[in-house]
Design a protein around this motif. Structure first.
Motif, PDB file in Angstrom:
ATOM      1  N   ILE A 200      -8.649  18.955 -19.067  1.00  0.00           N
ATOM      2  CA  ILE A 200      -9.345  17.515 -18.668  1.00  0.00           C
ATOM      3  C   ILE A 200      -8.762  16.834 -17.501  1.00  0.00           C
ATOM      4  O   ILE A 200      -9.663  16.432 -16.558  1.00  0.00           O
ATOM      5  N   MET A 201      -7.451  17.152 -17.116  1.00  0.00           N
ATOM      6  CA  MET A 201      -7.082  16.631 -15.908  1.00  0.00           C
ATOM      7  C   MET A 201      -7.475  17.336 -14.717  1.00  0.00           C
ATOM      8  O   MET A 201      -7.976  16.601 -13.712  1.00  0.00           O
ATOM      9  N   PHE A 202      -7.834  18.553 -14.659  1.00  0.00           N
ATOM     10  CA  PHE A 202      -8.420  19.463 -13.515  1.00  0.00           C
ATOM     11  C   PHE A 202      -9.766  19.055 -13.363  1.00  0.00           C
ATOM     12  O   PHE A 202     -10.074  19.042 -12.350  1.00  0.00           O
ATOM     13  N   PHE A 203     -10.577  18.902 -14.460  1.00  0.00           N
ATOM     14  CA  PHE A 203     -11.808  18.657 -14.136  1.00  0.00           C
ATOM     15  C   PHE A 203     -12.322  17.304 -13.670  1.00  0.00           C
ATOM     16  O   PHE A 203     -13.493  16.854 -13.080  1.00  0.00           O
ATOM     17  N   ILE A 204     -11.430  16.164 -14.205  1.00  0.00           N
ATOM     18  CA  ILE A 204     -11.461  14.797 -13.502  1.00  0.00           C
ATOM     19  C   ILE A 204     -11.246  14.896 -12.035  1.00  0.00           C
ATOM     20  O   ILE A 204     -12.235  14.635 -11.357  1.00  0.00           O
ATOM     21  N   ILE A 205     -10.459  15.705 -11.714  1.00  0.00           N
ATOM     22  CA  ILE A 205     -10.119  15.758 -10.026  1.00  0.00           C
ATOM     23  C   ILE A 205     -11.289  16.540  -9.390  1.00  0.00           C
ATOM     24  O   ILE A 205     -11.591  16.226  -8.500  1.00  0.00           O
ATOM     25  N   PHE A 206     -11.624  17.470 -10.178  1.00  0.00           N
ATOM     26  CA  PHE A 206     -12.512  18.644  -9.428  1.00  0.00           C
ATOM     27  C   PHE A 206     -13.894  17.775  -9.266  1.00  0.00           C
ATOM     28  O   PHE A 206     -14.648  17.670  -8.315  1.00  0.00           O
ATOM     29  N   PHE A 207     -14.360  17.131 -10.509  1.00  0.00           N
ATOM     30  CA  PHE A 207     -15.576  16.292 -10.274  1.00  0.00           C
ATOM     31  C   PHE A 207     -15.591  15.169  -9.285  1.00  0.00           C
ATOM     32  O   PHE A 207     -16.631  14.874  -8.735  1.00  0.00           O
ATOM     33  N   ALA A 208     -14.549  14.604  -9.228  1.00  0.00           N
ATOM     34  CA  ALA A 208     -14.404  13.614  -8.270  1.00  0.00           C
ATOM     35  C   ALA A 208     -14.507  14.053  -7.008  1.00  0.00           C
ATOM     36  O   ALA A 208     -15.334  13.552  -5.983  1.00  0.00           O
ATOM     37  N   TYR A 209     -13.975  15.592  -6.493  1.00  0.00           N
ATOM     38  CA  TYR A 209     -14.351  15.828  -5.253  1.00  0.00           C
ATOM     39  C   TYR A 209     -15.708  16.161  -5.110  1.00  0.00           C
ATOM     40  O   TYR A 209     -16.447  16.191  -4.047  1.00  0.00           O
ATOM     41  N   ALA A 210     -16.386  16.761  -6.186  1.00  0.00           N
ATOM     42  CA  ALA A 210     -17.715  17.297  -6.049  1.00  0.00           C
ATOM     43  C   ALA A 210     -18.529  16.086  -5.801  1.00  0.00           C
ATOM     44  O   ALA A 210     -19.513  16.373  -5.025  1.00  0.00           O
ATOM     45  N   GLN A 211     -18.405  14.993  -6.431  1.00  0.00           N
ATOM     46  CA  GLN A 211     -19.289  13.832  -6.188  1.00  0.00           C
ATOM     47  C   GLN A 211     -19.085  13.384  -4.862  1.00  0.00           C
ATOM     48  O   GLN A 211     -20.102  13.026  -3.968  1.00  0.00           O
ATOM     49  N   LEU A 212     -17.785  13.325  -4.326  1.00  0.00           N
ATOM     50  CA  LEU A 212     -17.314  12.862  -2.707  1.00  0.00           C
ATOM     51  C   LEU A 212     -18.161  13.961  -1.848  1.00  0.00           C
ATOM     52  O   LEU A 212     -19.041  13.385  -0.996  1.00  0.00           O
ATOM     53  N   GLY A 213     -18.073  15.265  -2.293  1.00  0.00           N
ATOM     54  CA  GLY A 213     -18.690  16.077  -1.195  1.00  0.00           C
ATOM     55  C   GLY A 213     -20.297  16.003  -1.073  1.00  0.00           C
ATOM     56  O   GLY A 213     -20.985  15.990  -0.293  1.00  0.00           O
TER      57      GLY A 213
ATOM     58  N   GLY B 199     -14.765  15.347   6.573  1.00  0.00           N
ATOM     59  CA  GLY B 199     -14.980  16.606   6.488  1.00  0.00           C
ATOM     60  C   GLY B 199     -13.387  17.208   6.192  1.00  0.00           C
ATOM     61  O   GLY B 199     -13.222  17.760   5.222  1.00  0.00           O
ATOM     62  N   PRO B 200     -12.850  17.137   7.443  1.00  0.00           N
ATOM     63  CA  PRO B 200     -11.383  17.700   7.093  1.00  0.00           C
ATOM     64  C   PRO B 200     -10.481  17.177   6.125  1.00  0.00           C
ATOM     65  O   PRO B 200      -9.708  17.905   5.603  1.00  0.00           O
ATOM     66  N   ILE B 201     -10.680  15.818   6.090  1.00  0.00           N
ATOM     67  CA  ILE B 201      -9.906  15.236   4.980  1.00  0.00           C
ATOM     68  C   ILE B 201     -10.164  15.737   3.698  1.00  0.00           C
ATOM     69  O   ILE B 201      -9.183  16.060   3.133  1.00  0.00           O
ATOM     70  N   TYR B 202     -11.466  15.822   3.524  1.00  0.00           N
ATOM     71  CA  TYR B 202     -12.046  16.230   2.072  1.00  0.00           C
ATOM     72  C   TYR B 202     -11.469  17.693   1.890  1.00  0.00           C
ATOM     73  O   TYR B 202     -10.809  18.139   0.828  1.00  0.00           O
ATOM     74  N   PHE B 203     -11.635  18.590   2.821  1.00  0.00           N
ATOM     75  CA  PHE B 203     -11.089  20.072   2.888  1.00  0.00           C
ATOM     76  C   PHE B 203      -9.510  20.090   2.790  1.00  0.00           C
ATOM     77  O   PHE B 203      -9.265  21.067   1.573  1.00  0.00           O
TER      78      PHE B 203
ATOM     79  N   PHE C  79     -16.419  25.731   6.482  1.00  0.00           N
ATOM     80  CA  PHE C  79     -15.716  24.805   7.052  1.00  0.00           C
ATOM     81  C   PHE C  79     -16.482  23.989   8.277  1.00  0.00           C
ATOM     82  O   PHE C  79     -16.406  22.817   8.604  1.00  0.00           O
ATOM     83  N   ALA C  80     -17.079  25.019   8.963  1.00  0.00           N
ATOM     84  CA  ALA C  80     -17.826  24.505  10.453  1.00  0.00           C
ATOM     85  C   ALA C  80     -18.739  23.241   9.967  1.00  0.00           C
ATOM     86  O   ALA C  80     -19.052  22.401  10.377  1.00  0.00           O
ATOM     87  N   GLY C  81     -19.727  23.987   8.889  1.00  0.00           N
ATOM     88  CA  GLY C  81     -20.600  23.039   8.469  1.00  0.00           C
ATOM     89  C   GLY C  81     -20.028  21.679   7.874  1.00  0.00           C
ATOM     90  O   GLY C  81     -20.809  20.319   8.236  1.00  0.00           O
ATOM     91  N   ILE C  82     -18.830  21.628   7.087  1.00  0.00           N
ATOM     92  CA  ILE C  82     -18.430  20.341   6.457  1.00  0.00           C
ATOM     93  C   ILE C  82     -18.040  19.573   7.637  1.00  0.00           C
ATOM     94  O   ILE C  82     -18.090  18.215   7.557  1.00  0.00           O
ATOM     95  N   GLN C  83     -17.433  20.085   8.697  1.00  0.00           N
ATOM     96  CA  GLN C  83     -16.872  19.550   9.671  1.00  0.00           C
ATOM     97  C   GLN C  83     -17.823  18.798  10.705  1.00  0.00           C
ATOM     98  O   GLN C  83     -17.733  17.720  11.293  1.00  0.00           O
ATOM     99  N   GLN C  84     -19.087  19.730  10.986  1.00  0.00           N
ATOM    100  CA  GLN C  84     -19.979  18.980  11.859  1.00  0.00           C
ATOM    101  C   GLN C  84     -20.808  17.754  10.959  1.00  0.00           C
ATOM    102  O   GLN C  84     -21.303  17.040  11.565  1.00  0.00           O
ATOM    103  N   ALA C  85     -20.809  18.009   9.460  1.00  0.00           N
ATOM    104  CA  ALA C  85     -21.590  16.751   8.773  1.00  0.00           C
ATOM    105  C   ALA C  85     -20.707  15.590   8.863  1.00  0.00           C
ATOM    106  O   ALA C  85     -21.376  14.520   9.239  1.00  0.00           O
TER     107      ALA C  85
END
Length: 571
Positions: A364-377, A419-423, A408-414
């Motif tokens: 439960i804790m893992f997927f809360i954080i995981f989905f939060a990052y997925a929504q952010l991305g 991008g780097p903070i998320y990663f 990572f290059a695509g995330i950073q370019q976007a």
């Protein structure tokens, strides 16, 4: 019914129709189509060359008079290829008031409600007139929509020149319009060498945003199932399989009557029921697909002047193979039930059963954080990075990041800041913290289970007791030569180097018929092993101490709860 030839047949067909480029333009093939011009170049070039390549046929007429089918080197083209398109009506979407003076046409994405069914263009042949879909037709799931059968359809000619003139005529009269949303190219091939049908579908989607998205399906299936001797051997195995299903079903019904509601408390019983359901589904799909094949195959092969729709047969055959795959998967998992007497396997199951509550809480804790990052991305990179273009893609991309596969290059370019903070934060919290917490939960529980087993608090293995009884029956209660020879391997295995020495001595005594001396050697072996037991005794005492400490901690917690309740009653 699955063999490596299916892969090789798909590979040959895909290389012919997907990787072949337009003459003079090496980079233009079906995979790289991005405009209507590229699409017509493919239709008039690589597609015609693949379907009408003269060196692939037996004669100049392109058709064998006996069965009216075109002959490749190894493959027979069944019937005639078909091309069809689906369109949407004008005015299916609304234009904002600010832009109504600039444009008066609006074509929405494809749905069955938005589909255009009116005749258009020359209105002379089937390619300009709408054909209704069949009642039992299958829908196609594409990248940007789900498409049904029917539409504006035409079949290719037997002659390459006639087909080329048809394509030119359609291109010059704008058969592809702004309302076009998808074009299907369907045909089927049979390879007699390996008895396989290859059903091919090339799809070009025209999204409302413009451009073209291409996709393809190559289904190699064995529709004629019983031809060779090996196929009849498979048929006998299928009959035995059905007999076993009946036997196992009767056994499970008897168990259910005997244990009633207690039957559902065991997870292995649930697995048995799941397997039986899957087996019955397998038999149903097998019977249904065979009935459809024998009913439709003859009709399709006789109608060589028309398009032969093998896609329906391939669809059900693929589902049949998928159910078989799932059934076999759970049948392999069932092996754990029969080897549960093994100590290692029992430790594994005990570890998972003990830590299941901790794992659920962690999940439960893992997927809360995981989905939060997925929504952010998805919100930050979704409009620029293909891996985050949808929320589902973002979830799968994050699983790939955990496994080390990321761009990572695509995330950073976007986004150069987020991008780097998320990663970095995702790697730190999910990879370094949460995954290590999961491993710590498993490791800690496994240590506890292993400690319980070492002090004899594990489950009682009935099969293990039977094996021990058999071993004890071989113990040298009598000084017979056969009993002593059977006991020597136990001494060697259990005693290590020391057991090897004593076992060698016993073997020599037995060899020279000094059985009366063997009892003295065995007494010496027991005395020596008993003298070496303090280390084992100390380890056992240590484990007992650990268990006593746990029980003392548990009792102290209960005592604290009681004291709190007593103090609460006093107040």
């Amino acid at each position: 019914m699955v063999n490596p030839h299916m892969y090789y047949l798909n590979k040959v067909m895909s290389s012919l129709f997907l990787d072949t480029s337009v003459a003079g333009e090496e980079r233009t093939n079906f995979k790289s189509i991005r405009s209507i011009t590229d699409f017509w170049k493919f239709m008039e070039g690589p597609l015609l060359d693949g379907l009408y390549w003269d060196s692939w046929y037996n004669n100049e007429n392109l058709y064998d008079l006996k069965n009216s089918s075109r002959i490749y080197y190894e493959n027979i083209l069944l019937g005639l290829p078909r091309v069809r398109q689906l369109k949407v009506r004008n005015g299916t979407c609304k234009v904002h008031a600010f832009f109504r003076s600039l444009m008066d046409e609006c074509y929405d994405k494809y749905t069955s409600k938005n589909e255009d069914m009116a005749d258009f263009g020359l209105k002379q042949h089937t390619e300009w007139k709408y054909s209704s879909p069949h009642t039992n037709s299958l829908w196609h799931w594409g990248f940007v929509g789900v498409y049904r059968d029917g539409g504006y359809i035409f079949t290719l000619s037997k002659s390459k020149s006639e087909t080329l003139n048809k394509f030119i005529n359609l291109r010059m009269n704008s058969w592809i319009t702004r309302g076009t949303r998808v074009i299907f190219i369907d045909f089927s091939v049979y390879n007699a060498n390996v008895n396989l049908f290859c059903i091919i579908r090339l799809v070009a989607e025209f999204p409302a945003t413009g451009g073209i998205l291409t996709s393809w399906q190559f289904y190699s299936v064995k529709l004629l199932r019983y031809v060779s001797f090996y196929d009849y051997f498979i048929a006998s195995c299928e009959i035995i399989f059905c007999i076993f299903i009946i036997v196992f079903t009767i056994q499970e019904i008897k168990k259910l009557k005997e244990f009633k509601f207690a039957y559902f408390k065991s997870i292995w019983n649930w697995l048995e029921l799941l397997l039986l359901v899957l087996c019955f589904l397998t038999v149903f799909f097998s019977l249904y697909s065979n009935m459809k094949i024998y009913h439709m195959l003859g009709q399709l092969l006789r109608n060589t002047e028309k398009y032969s729709d093998f896609y329906f047969l391939a669809y059900w055959h693929i589902y049949y193979n998928n159910i078989i795959a799932i059934t076999i998967f759970f049948a392999w998992i069932k092996i754990f039930k029969f080897i549960s007497f093994n100590k290692t396997m029992s430790q594994l199951s005990s570890t998972l059963s003990r830590c299941i509550k901790d794992i659920i809480g962690f999940a439960i804790m893992f997927f809360i954080i995981f989905f939060a990052y997925a929504q952010l991305g998805f919100l930050v990179f979704g409009s620029q990075v293909d891996d985050f273009s949808t929320f589902q893609n973002a979830i799968f991309t994050q699983f790939r990041i955990v496994l080390g596969d990321f761009n990572f290059a695509g995330i950073q370019q976007a986004n150069r800041i987020l991008g780097p903070i998320y990663f970095i934060t995702f790697i730190f919290f999910v990879f370094f913290v949460l995954l290590n917490m999961f491993l710590a939960i498993i490791n800690d529980t496994y240590s506890e289970v292993k400690a319980d087993y070492s002090i004899g608090r594990g489950p009682d293995f009935q099969l293990g007791k039977m094996i021990k009884k058999v071993r004890m029956s071989n113990s040298p209660t009598q000084n017979s030569e056969a009993n002593l020879v059977g006991f020597i391997p136990q001494v060697v295995v259990q005693g290590g180097v020391l057991g090897f020495c004593f076992g060698l001595a016993l073997f020599i005594l037995v060899l020279f018929h000094y059985q009366e001396k063997c009892s003295l050697v065995l007494k010496m072996y027991k005395n020596v092993t008993n003298s070496l037991s303090p280390s084992k005794l100390s380890s056992s005492l240590f484990l007992y101490a650990v268990e006593l400490e746990k029980e003392l901690h548990y009792v102290s917690l209960k005592l604290n709860r009681v004291m709190r309740k007593v103090s609460a009653l006093q107040y």
